[in-house]
Design an enzyme around this catalytic site. Structure first.
Site, PDB file in Angstrom:
ATOM      1  N   HIS A 113       4.896  -4.876  11.672  1.00 17.60           N
ATOM      2  CA  HIS A 113       5.700  -3.786  12.224  1.00 17.60           C
ATOM      3  C   HIS A 113       6.657  -3.221  11.171  1.00 17.60           C
ATOM      4  O   HIS A 113       7.279  -3.968  10.417  1.00 17.60           O
ATOM      5  CB  HIS A 113       6.559  -4.285  13.389  1.00 17.60           C
ATOM      6  CG  HIS A 113       5.839  -4.438  14.684  1.00 17.60           C
ATOM      7  ND1 HIS A 113       5.017  -5.506  14.957  1.00 17.60           N
ATOM      8  CD2 HIS A 113       5.832  -3.661  15.796  1.00 17.60           C
ATOM      9  CE1 HIS A 113       4.537  -5.382  16.187  1.00 17.60           C
ATOM     10  NE2 HIS A 113       5.015  -4.272  16.724  1.00 17.60           N
ATOM     11  N   ASN A 143       5.756 -11.740   6.573  1.00 14.65           N
ATOM     12  CA  ASN A 143       5.973 -11.137   7.885  1.00 14.65           C
ATOM     13  C   ASN A 143       6.701 -12.081   8.835  1.00 14.65           C
ATOM     14  O   ASN A 143       7.622 -11.680   9.559  1.00 14.65           O
ATOM     15  CB  ASN A 143       4.626 -10.720   8.486  1.00 14.65           C
ATOM     16  CG  ASN A 143       4.765 -10.017   9.818  1.00 14.65           C
ATOM     17  OD1 ASN A 143       5.702  -9.269  10.049  1.00 14.65           O
ATOM     18  ND2 ASN A 143       3.815 -10.253  10.706  1.00 14.65           N
TER      19      ASN A 143
END
Length: 249
Positions: A113, A143
């Site tokens: 994201h 991440n």
């Protein structure tokens, strides 16, 4: 190698900034959307969501950037809901410019994201953050580790200060851009997150997109040089060149 050294080593000449209008100025400092290098403008589409806006690239199949006006109230709302979203194609951009969830399957990369799901204050807006145009191929260790900590740190800043403006995006090595999936989604060399603290100044987190967990705080000018994006064009030249002391996790 220290972050500053490799930043200089891989930086490239920005050939000229381009400004365009925006349909959702509420997400940007003084209503001014990021200026981007002319080389990044082909096949771009702005998509305004409830709590963030993205500029999608049909060339890289990644966002050029994803931006938010993150408030303490929004963070409080985000803390009160559960993570329920699932990744989906971005219907707000042309079909030929979209990436798909399947592009990431067995690629070795996470769907990283840019605007985090954890920042969204309602179930509906949280689902919007799972747009495939809001993610990039991101190293799993980054991440789930340092990048997730940086996202949490920015939420903490919004809670402490009442509001921050955030612009997040990828940066590519122009001489080597690997891709994944049948839609040839470009894999960034770095991911960055620029933060403006109103009345104080701005800086950006910059992370190498690999498992080395190499992150640093850099200036807006560094992001403009490396990524071809000026996250906050309304800010002064002094704020662009002098980063504030964002806390590293």
């Amino acid at each position: 190698m220290h972050m500053r050294q490799w930043l200089f080593a891989v930086s490239f000449l920005v050939s000229g900034a381009c400004f365009a209008g925006t349909a959702c100025p509420n997400f940007f400092v003084s209503g001014s959307n990021p200026s981007i290098d002319a080389s990044l403008t082909p096949r771009t589409t702005e998509v305004c969501h409830t709590e963030y806006v993205l500029l999608a690239s049909g060339v890289t199949k990644d966002p050029v950037y994803s931006a938010q006006h993150l408030t303490a109230a929004q963070v409080a709302g985000a803390d009160s809901i559960s993570r329920t979203g699932s990744f989906h194609q971005e219907t707000g951009i042309p079909t030929a410019d979209r990436s798909q969830d399947s592009d990431y399957t067995n690629s070795g990369y996470d769907r990283g994201h840019m605007t985090p799901a954890g920042d969204e204050s309602t179930i509906d807006s949280e689902k919007e953050s799972f747009s495939m145009a809001n993610v990039v191929p991101q190293d799993h260790k980054l991440n789930t580790g340092e990048w997730a900590k940086i996202e949490a740190q920015v939420r903490n800043l919004a809670t402490q200060l009442g509001e921050v403006y955030v612009v997040t995006g990828p940066a590519f090595d122009p001489d080597n851009i690997p891709t994944i999936g049948k839609d040839k989604v470009a894999v960034p060399e770095y991911t960055w997150k620029a933060v403006y603290e109103p009345g104080k100044g701005a800086a950006a987190y910059l992370c190498v997109n690999d498992d080395s967990i190499t992150c640093d705080v850099v200036s807006l000018n560094d992001i403009k040089t490396l990524a071809g994006v000026d996250p906050f064009p309304a800010l002064s030249s002094s704020m662009h060149s002098n980063p504030i002391g964002l806390p590293l996790p």
